[in-house]
Motif scaffolding. Sequence first.
Motif, PDB file in Angstrom:
ATOM      1  N   ASP A  64       0.836  -1.214   0.000  1.00  0.00           N
ATOM      2  CA  ASP A  64       0.000   0.000   0.000  1.00  0.00           C
ATOM      3  C   ASP A  64       0.864   1.254   0.000  1.00  0.00           C
ATOM      4  O   ASP A  64       0.575   2.225  -0.711  1.00  0.00           O
ATOM      5  CB  ASP A  64      -0.923   0.006   1.223  1.00  0.00           C
ATOM      6  CG  ASP A  64      -2.046  -1.018   1.101  1.00  0.00           C
ATOM      7  OD1 ASP A  64      -2.283  -1.501  -0.020  1.00  0.00           O
ATOM      8  OD2 ASP A  64      -2.673  -1.334   2.133  1.00  0.00           O
ATOM      9  N   LYS A  65       1.926   1.247   0.809  1.00  0.00           N
ATOM     10  CA  LYS A  65       2.808   2.411   0.907  1.00  0.00           C
ATOM     11  C   LYS A  65       3.499   2.685  -0.430  1.00  0.00           C
ATOM     12  O   LYS A  65       3.548   3.840  -0.898  1.00  0.00           O
ATOM     13  CB  LYS A  65       3.846   2.170   2.005  1.00  0.00           C
ATOM     14  CG  LYS A  65       4.793   3.334   2.221  1.00  0.00           C
ATOM     15  CD  LYS A  65       5.767   3.036   3.351  1.00  0.00           C
ATOM     16  CE  LYS A  65       6.726   4.202   3.564  1.00  0.00           C
ATOM     17  NZ  LYS A  65       7.692   3.923   4.666  1.00  0.00           N
ATOM     18  N   VAL A  66       4.029   1.627  -1.047  1.00  0.00           N
ATOM     19  CA  VAL A  66       4.733   1.804  -2.319  1.00  0.00           C
ATOM     20  C   VAL A  66       3.760   2.198  -3.429  1.00  0.00           C
ATOM     21  O   VAL A  66       4.083   3.018  -4.298  1.00  0.00           O
ATOM     22  CB  VAL A  66       5.488   0.508  -2.689  1.00  0.00           C
ATOM     23  CG1 VAL A  66       6.136   0.649  -4.064  1.00  0.00           C
ATOM     24  CG2 VAL A  66       6.557   0.200  -1.649  1.00  0.00           C
ATOM     25  N   THR A  67       2.558   1.633  -3.402  1.00  0.00           N
ATOM     26  CA  THR A  67       1.559   1.967  -4.413  1.00  0.00           C
ATOM     27  C   THR A  67       1.188   3.444  -4.360  1.00  0.00           C
ATOM     28  O   THR A  67       1.066   4.116  -5.398  1.00  0.00           O
ATOM     29  CB  THR A  67       0.300   1.107  -4.225  1.00  0.00           C
ATOM     30  OG1 THR A  67       0.653  -0.277  -4.351  1.00  0.00           O
ATOM     31  CG2 THR A  67      -0.752   1.450  -5.264  1.00  0.00           C
ATOM     32  N   ASP A  75       9.399   2.814 -12.954  1.00  0.00           N
ATOM     33  CA  ASP A  75       9.514   1.452 -13.477  1.00  0.00           C
ATOM     34  C   ASP A  75      10.388   0.587 -12.577  1.00  0.00           C
ATOM     35  O   ASP A  75      10.084  -0.591 -12.351  1.00  0.00           O
ATOM     36  CB  ASP A  75      10.093   1.483 -14.901  1.00  0.00           C
ATOM     37  CG  ASP A  75       9.150   2.156 -15.893  1.00  0.00           C
ATOM     38  OD1 ASP A  75       7.942   2.218 -15.590  1.00  0.00           O
ATOM     39  OD2 ASP A  75       9.634   2.612 -16.951  1.00  0.00           O
ATOM     40  N   ARG A  76      11.472   1.170 -12.055  1.00  0.00           N
ATOM     41  CA  ARG A  76      12.350   0.406 -11.153  1.00  0.00           C
ATOM     42  C   ARG A  76      11.633   0.069  -9.850  1.00  0.00           C
ATOM     43  O   ARG A  76      11.767  -1.047  -9.331  1.00  0.00           O
ATOM     44  CB  ARG A  76      13.638   1.203 -10.872  1.00  0.00           C
ATOM     45  CG  ARG A  76      14.581   1.306 -12.065  1.00  0.00           C
ATOM     46  CD  ARG A  76      15.953   1.781 -11.628  1.00  0.00           C
ATOM     47  NE  ARG A  76      15.912   3.120 -11.046  1.00  0.00           N
ATOM     48  CZ  ARG A  76      16.077   4.238 -11.733  1.00  0.00           C
ATOM     49  NH1 ARG A  76      16.301   4.182 -13.045  1.00  0.00           N
ATOM     50  NH2 ARG A  76      16.047   5.413 -11.138  1.00  0.00           N
ATOM     51  N   ILE A  77      10.867   1.028  -9.322  1.00  0.00           N
ATOM     52  CA  ILE A  77      10.131   0.784  -8.081  1.00  0.00           C
ATOM     53  C   ILE A  77       9.085  -0.310  -8.294  1.00  0.00           C
ATOM     54  O   ILE A  77       8.922  -1.213  -7.452  1.00  0.00           O
ATOM     55  CB  ILE A  77       9.460   2.079  -7.585  1.00  0.00           C
ATOM     56  CG1 ILE A  77      10.517   3.105  -7.191  1.00  0.00           C
ATOM     57  CG2 ILE A  77       8.565   1.786  -6.388  1.00  0.00           C
ATOM     58  CD1 ILE A  77       9.941   4.467  -6.834  1.00  0.00           C
ATOM     59  N   GLU A  78       8.376  -0.241  -9.408  1.00  0.00           N
ATOM     60  CA  GLU A  78       7.363  -1.264  -9.695  1.00  0.00           C
ATOM     61  C   GLU A  78       7.988  -2.642  -9.857  1.00  0.00           C
ATOM     62  O   GLU A  78       7.415  -3.652  -9.426  1.00  0.00           O
ATOM     63  CB  GLU A  78       6.589  -0.882 -10.960  1.00  0.00           C
ATOM     64  CG  GLU A  78       5.667   0.312 -10.775  1.00  0.00           C
ATOM     65  CD  GLU A  78       4.932   0.672 -12.052  1.00  0.00           C
ATOM     66  OE1 GLU A  78       5.451   0.336 -13.150  1.00  0.00           O
ATOM     67  OE2 GLU A  78       3.851   1.277 -11.965  1.00  0.00           O
ATOM     68  N   LYS A  79       9.157  -2.685 -10.455  1.00  0.00           N
ATOM     69  CA  LYS A  79       9.838  -3.964 -10.633  1.00  0.00           C
ATOM     70  C   LYS A  79      10.269  -4.544  -9.294  1.00  0.00           C
ATOM     71  O   LYS A  79      10.144  -5.751  -9.050  1.00  0.00           O
ATOM     72  CB  LYS A  79      11.047  -3.777 -11.555  1.00  0.00           C
ATOM     73  CG  LYS A  79      11.705  -5.087 -11.965  1.00  0.00           C
ATOM     74  CD  LYS A  79      12.804  -4.840 -12.980  1.00  0.00           C
ATOM     75  CE  LYS A  79      13.433  -6.160 -13.420  1.00  0.00           C
ATOM     76  NZ  LYS A  79      14.501  -5.956 -14.433  1.00  0.00           N
ATOM     77  N   ARG A  80      10.755  -3.678  -8.393  1.00  0.00           N
ATOM     78  CA  ARG A  80      11.167  -4.161  -7.066  1.00  0.00           C
ATOM     79  C   ARG A  80       9.967  -4.588  -6.227  1.00  0.00           C
ATOM     80  O   ARG A  80      10.099  -5.424  -5.330  1.00  0.00           O
ATOM     81  CB  ARG A  80      11.947  -3.061  -6.326  1.00  0.00           C
ATOM     82  CG  ARG A  80      13.328  -2.795  -6.893  1.00  0.00           C
ATOM     83  CD  ARG A  80      14.177  -2.036  -5.887  1.00  0.00           C
ATOM     84  NE  ARG A  80      13.601  -0.759  -5.518  1.00  0.00           N
ATOM     85  CZ  ARG A  80      13.883   0.391  -6.116  1.00  0.00           C
ATOM     86  NH1 ARG A  80      14.744   0.420  -7.125  1.00  0.00           N
ATOM     87  NH2 ARG A  80      13.333   1.516  -5.714  1.00  0.00           N
TER      88      ARG A  80
END
Length: 212
Positions: free
Chosen positions: A55-58, A93-98
């Motif tokens: 939730d936090k990253v989203t 994109d990098r955050i979504e991949k991680r």
Amino acid sequence: MALSSTEDTPTPSQIAWNCTQVVIIALVAAVAGELAAYVMIYRTGAYQRLSASVDKVTKRIDKKKESVAGAAANSSKTSKVDEKSKAKQKKIDRIEKRMMPSERNLAILKMRVQVVSTVTHLGALAWMYNKYSGIVCARLPFSFSFLSMITHRSLPGEDWTECSVIFLYMLCSLAIKPNLQRFLHVPSAISVSMDPFASMQKAMLAAGDQSN
């Protein structure tokens, strides 16, 4: 007592009583499924940590996407390429991949929730089908013969307004479960289109159609 299938015409009071019993059992099954899911999945530390992290990253990604969209709109007006926006998009994109492993693990936990719910509902459905097979459980406000394979399943006669236990239980489950989840403030495991219980219901109906 449920109406015996050997009786010819059920009275309105008998149908109402059968309907009430089915609705109560469907409600109990839904509560039991959500309670079991809460005890086994939702209250565990693994689920709470994964859910909070995703939730936090989203939210963080959504904010960055809004920023990129605003920058792109401005750059289109001035006809200039915004290199900063491109850099932000690459970072997103990098955050979504991680985040993908966490999302996958959370999806697995949610699938376990759905399995618990499915087993509970199928157990209740099997028990009620044995108990109410051939018994009118409700009176429908419409009469369509082409729906009789679902609404009139296992019932004798050709009164298409008579409703079988399977159709009534399916309606109760679809109505009770999402409202119960909102009332208990628990997340929906997966979408309705991916619901294994709904898929199994369709498979059972298709198998019945082939056997008829």
